[in-house]
Design an enzyme around this catalytic site. Sequence first.
Site, PDB file in Angstrom:
ATOM      1  N   LYS A  87       2.148   2.201  -4.775  1.00 35.78           N
ATOM      2  CA  LYS A  87       2.499   1.592  -6.749  1.00 35.78           C
ATOM      3  C   LYS A  87       0.763   1.842  -7.195  1.00 35.78           C
ATOM      4  O   LYS A  87       2.091   2.416  -8.626  1.00 35.78           O
ATOM      5  CB  LYS A  87       2.678   0.300  -6.498  1.00 35.78           C
ATOM      6  CG  LYS A  87       3.722  -0.707  -4.961  1.00 35.78           C
ATOM      7  CD  LYS A  87       3.385  -1.926  -5.014  1.00 35.78           C
ATOM      8  CE  LYS A  87       2.537  -2.634  -4.611  1.00 35.78           C
ATOM      9  NZ  LYS A  87       2.009  -2.249  -2.700  1.00 35.78           N
ATOM     10  N   GLN A 131       1.854  -6.309  -3.474  1.00 38.56           N
ATOM     11  CA  GLN A 131       2.655  -6.453  -1.534  1.00 38.56           C
ATOM     12  C   GLN A 131       3.705  -5.262  -1.426  1.00 38.56           C
ATOM     13  O   GLN A 131       4.255  -4.056  -1.883  1.00 38.56           O
ATOM     14  CB  GLN A 131       2.629  -7.335  -1.650  1.00 38.56           C
ATOM     15  CG  GLN A 131       1.611  -8.375  -1.085  1.00 38.56           C
ATOM     16  CD  GLN A 131       1.059  -9.136  -2.649  1.00 38.56           C
ATOM     17  OE1 GLN A 131       1.704  -9.479  -3.311  1.00 38.56           O
ATOM     18  NE2 GLN A 131      -0.100  -9.003  -2.720  1.00 38.56           N
ATOM     19  N   GLY A 146      -4.570  -4.369  -3.849  1.00 39.63           N
ATOM     20  CA  GLY A 146      -5.746  -3.387  -3.991  1.00 39.63           C
ATOM     21  C   GLY A 146      -4.703  -2.280  -4.805  1.00 39.63           C
ATOM     22  O   GLY A 146      -4.044  -1.460  -3.629  1.00 39.63           O
ATOM     23  N   HIS A 147      -5.054  -1.346  -6.059  1.00 42.18           N
ATOM     24  CA  HIS A 147      -3.979  -0.404  -6.264  1.00 42.18           C
ATOM     25  C   HIS A 147      -5.269  -0.002  -6.547  1.00 42.18           C
ATOM     26  O   HIS A 147      -5.995   0.110  -7.217  1.00 42.18           O
ATOM     27  CB  HIS A 147      -3.207  -1.264  -7.366  1.00 42.18           C
ATOM     28  CG  HIS A 147      -1.949  -2.065  -7.105  1.00 42.18           C
ATOM     29  ND1 HIS A 147      -1.242  -2.715  -7.702  1.00 42.18           N
ATOM     30  CD2 HIS A 147      -1.585  -2.211  -6.185  1.00 42.18           C
ATOM     31  CE1 HIS A 147      -0.992  -3.390  -7.372  1.00 42.18           C
ATOM     32  NE2 HIS A 147      -0.756  -3.261  -6.102  1.00 42.18           N
ATOM     33  N   ASP A 151       0.859  -1.553   0.002  1.00 43.30           N
ATOM     34  CA  ASP A 151      -0.484   0.368   0.296  1.00 43.30           C
ATOM     35  C   ASP A 151       1.028   1.086   0.153  1.00 43.30           C
ATOM     36  O   ASP A 151       0.185   1.951   0.499  1.00 43.30           O
ATOM     37  CB  ASP A 151      -1.034  -0.089   1.375  1.00 43.30           C
ATOM     38  CG  ASP A 151      -1.824  -1.305   1.423  1.00 43.30           C
ATOM     39  OD1 ASP A 151      -2.298  -1.681  -0.181  1.00 43.30           O
ATOM     40  OD2 ASP A 151      -2.660  -1.574   2.045  1.00 43.30           O
TER      41      ASP A 151
HETATM   42  P1  GDP Z   1      -0.820   0.302  -3.498  1.00 45.19           P
HETATM   43  O1  GDP Z   1      -1.436  -0.800  -3.352  1.00 45.19           O
HETATM   44  O2  GDP Z   1       0.608   0.623  -3.374  1.00 45.19           O
HETATM   45  O3  GDP Z   1      -1.094   0.150  -5.089  1.00 45.19           O
HETATM   46  O4  GDP Z   1      -1.589   1.121  -2.906  1.00 45.19           O
HETATM   47  P2  GDP Z   1      -3.017   1.851  -2.340  1.00 45.19           P
HETATM   48  O5  GDP Z   1      -3.511   2.359  -3.611  1.00 45.19           O
HETATM   49  O6  GDP Z   1      -3.229   0.533  -1.345  1.00 45.19           O
HETATM   50  O7  GDP Z   1      -2.818   2.408  -1.081  1.00 45.19           O
HETATM   51  C1  GDP Z   1      -2.367   4.224  -1.497  1.00 45.19           C
HETATM   52  C2  GDP Z   1      -3.492   4.659  -0.930  1.00 45.19           C
HETATM   53  O8  GDP Z   1      -2.631   5.811  -1.155  1.00 45.19           O
HETATM   54  C3  GDP Z   1      -4.596   4.753  -2.073  1.00 45.19           C
HETATM   55  O9  GDP Z   1      -5.578   5.495  -1.604  1.00 45.19           O
HETATM   56  C4  GDP Z   1      -3.572   6.016  -3.130  1.00 45.19           C
HETATM   57  O10 GDP Z   1      -5.365   6.517  -3.781  1.00 45.19           O
HETATM   58  C5  GDP Z   1      -3.837   7.431  -1.646  1.00 45.19           C
HETATM   59  N1  GDP Z   1      -2.515   7.829  -3.142  1.00 45.19           N
HETATM   60  C6  GDP Z   1      -1.200   7.499  -2.821  1.00 45.19           C
HETATM   61  N2  GDP Z   1      -0.700   8.028  -3.724  1.00 45.19           N
HETATM   62  C7  GDP Z   1      -0.968   9.186  -2.724  1.00 45.19           C
HETATM   63  C8  GDP Z   1      -0.198  10.380  -1.839  1.00 45.19           C
HETATM   64  O11 GDP Z   1       0.759  11.535  -2.448  1.00 45.19           O
HETATM   65  N3  GDP Z   1      -0.996  11.227  -0.878  1.00 45.19           N
HETATM   66  C9  GDP Z   1      -1.802  10.735  -0.566  1.00 45.19           C
HETATM   67  N4  GDP Z   1      -2.921  11.362   0.384  1.00 45.19           N
HETATM   68  N5  GDP Z   1      -2.888  10.198  -1.201  1.00 45.19           N
HETATM   69  C10 GDP Z   1      -2.312   8.772  -1.972  1.00 45.19           C
HETATM   70  P1  IMO Z   2      -1.101  -4.389  -2.075  1.00 43.88           P
HETATM   71  O1  IMO Z   2      -0.485  -4.862  -3.557  1.00 43.88           O
HETATM   72  C1  IMO Z   2      -0.951  -4.380   1.928  1.00 43.88           C
HETATM   73  C2  IMO Z   2      -0.910  -8.510   4.238  1.00 43.88           C
HETATM   74  C3  IMO Z   2      -2.172  -9.042   4.124  1.00 43.88           C
HETATM   75  C4  IMO Z   2      -1.566  -9.665   5.511  1.00 43.88           C
HETATM   76  C5  IMO Z   2      -0.725 -10.739   4.537  1.00 43.88           C
HETATM   77  C6  IMO Z   2      -0.424 -12.001   4.469  1.00 43.88           C
HETATM   78  O2  IMO Z   2      -2.290  -3.337  -2.660  1.00 43.88           O
HETATM   79  O3  IMO Z   2       0.180  -3.415  -1.732  1.00 43.88           O
HETATM   80  P2  IMO Z   2      -2.436 -12.798   1.949  1.00 43.88           P
HETATM   81  O4  IMO Z   2      -4.192 -12.253   1.920  1.00 43.88           O
HETATM   82  O5  IMO Z   2      -0.793 -12.177   0.890  1.00 43.88           O
HETATM   83  O6  IMO Z   2      -2.418 -14.013   2.638  1.00 43.88           O
HETATM   84  O7  IMO Z   2      -2.422 -12.169   2.936  1.00 43.88           O
HETATM   85  O8  IMO Z   2      -0.285 -10.485   3.570  1.00 43.88           O
HETATM   86  N1  IMO Z   2      -1.543  -7.906   2.310  1.00 43.88           N
HETATM   87  C7  IMO Z   2      -1.429  -6.999   1.827  1.00 43.88           C
HETATM   88  N2  IMO Z   2      -0.865  -5.433   2.547  1.00 43.88           N
HETATM   89  N3  IMO Z   2      -1.506  -4.688   0.836  1.00 43.88           N
HETATM   90  C8  IMO Z   2      -1.239  -5.561  -0.046  1.00 43.88           C
HETATM   91  O9  IMO Z   2      -0.912  -5.269  -1.642  1.00 43.88           O
HETATM   92  C9  IMO Z   2      -1.319  -6.790   0.613  1.00 43.88           C
HETATM   93  N4  IMO Z   2      -1.108  -7.926  -0.187  1.00 43.88           N
HETATM   94  C10 IMO Z   2      -1.149  -8.787   1.418  1.00 43.88           C
HETATM   95  O10 IMO Z   2      -2.622  -8.218   4.915  1.00 43.88           O
HETATM   96  O11 IMO Z   2      -1.248  -9.044   6.442  1.00 43.88           O
HETATM   97 MG    MG Z   3      -2.583  -1.306  -2.110  1.00 43.42          MG
END
Ligand code: GDP
Ligand code: IMO
Ligand code: MG
Length: 429
Positions: free
Chosen positions: A16, A225, A40-41, A13
């Site tokens: 990416k 991840q 979840g991206h 998270d």
């Molecule tokens: P990922 O799994 O690495 O793709 O990241 P996620 O999408 O799960 O979580 C990142 C969250 O931060 C998402 O809700 C994005 O929309 C948000 N986000 C990304 N970059 C920024 C930033 O620079 N500032 C803020 N406030 N939110 C951001």
């Molecule tokens: P993105 O790509 C954050 C965490 C889960 C749990 C552990 C194992 O959005 O960054 P799993 O279901 O993979 O067996 O869970 O890994 N986890 C993540 N945490 N972002 C993710 O993906 C994750 N994918 C798995 O919360 O702790």
């Molecule tokens: Mg994510």
Amino acid sequence: MAATAIIGTQWGDEGKGKVVDLLAARADMVVRYHGGNNAGHTLVVNGEKTVLNLIPSGVLHPGKVCVLGAGMVIDPQVLVREITALRTRGYLAEDRWLRVSEQAHLIMPYHRAIDHARERLREAGAIGTTGRGIGPAYEDKMARTGIRVGDLFDEEGFTEALARNLREKNGYLEALLGEPPLAIDDILTEYRGFRDQLAPFVADTGAEVRAAVARGARVLLEGAQGALLDIDHGTYPFVTSSSCVPGAAAAGAGLPPRMLGRIIGIAKAYTTRVGGGPFPTELRDALGDRLRADGDEYGATTGRPRRCGWFDAVVVRHAVALSGLDALALTKLDVLTGIDPLRVCLAYEIDGRRVDQPPTTQHAWARATPIYEEMPGWQEDLGEARTLDELPLAARRYIDKLSALVEAPVALVSIGAGREQTIRVGELF
Ligand code: GDP
Ligand code: IMO
Ligand code: MG
């Protein structure tokens, strides 16, 4: 021209999805190479939010080829739903823009059932998985009992493999996990439907990705991840079931490692993690709640509140070294506005000794306490900045400090979720 890999450097998270979407404007192909819909991206384009669980974050740019590689585990139900939702909004207009590896493993209903039941039985020791069946699907892959996307098209072979697996899985579900058995006919009918819906996209993606790199196409590899969730190098057993470091990117996409060029890490300006496991800089107080609220730190996949804490340079420095990162994209700097002073974890203290590397055992992780340095914060809103000069001095100093501590140049700073809320410092892709 070699492929560029994008890697998470913390516990996932990091943002990416946002960075890959941004860079995809200049790509021809974007490839996911491991994991499944545990990812979840989140992409925010023109104020509209899209969450992607399986399809690479290049999909909002028409004409880019999005590939689900051999190293992935794919829940076909989720993939079909994601394709339909994107098509309803006008994306993925042409079938050839989505390629799904026939070698990727299928997540089956028993994988989800086992994942849920095991977590429930673990109680306080739960990993806090996403419940998507990821671990059980990778177990079957390694046990060589997995069923792959390509097997959907061999009716007889698929039925046989499913019957064989169900005998074993139903025994395990009923006798050991106290769960009801699953019926073969329901699964057969359901998966025949998925086969028909996915047929136009299924391909030997490894060959296609290698050919693309060989002809000089611009290829991005999108990690899911993060390094600390890596099965070998993360906080085992509180990790995911795949390898999240660039070594796995080549294999998972079907590329020889020589075809990997730049490797870019994504780091959040503070730290979060979802689920159980060690997190030395976690803030279990009002400040942690504030980061969660201001950063909207709720899981993109499960909606769970993310645990929040200070930036941990030990973790990111480890990821830089482990992944051989060329540069770092630093995200969510805007969320730190108004917090003064800021703290950054330089090293840990374990049993009275200072350590600069992350521990390798749970026993040591449990005793690691952070050694912090304080830094002045800033009050200004950062969301409109487009160059480093437009940032307050304290924010620039914070970026420089992090870069020095983790030993990697910062080539991009993200100051908001929107695609345009980005400061480009160096050439990334
Ligand atoms: P990922 O799994 O690495 O793709 O990241 P996620 O999408 O799960 O979580 C990142 C969250 O931060 C998402 O809700 C994005 O929309 C948000 N986000 C990304 N970059 C920024 C930033 O620079 N500032 C803020 N406030 N939110 C951001
Ligand atoms: P993105 O790509 C954050 C965490 C889960 C749990 C552990 C194992 O959005 O960054 P799993 O279901 O993979 O067996 O869970 O890994 N986890 C993540 N945490 N972002 C993710 O993906 C994750 N994918 C798995 O919360 O702790
Ligand atoms: Mg994510």
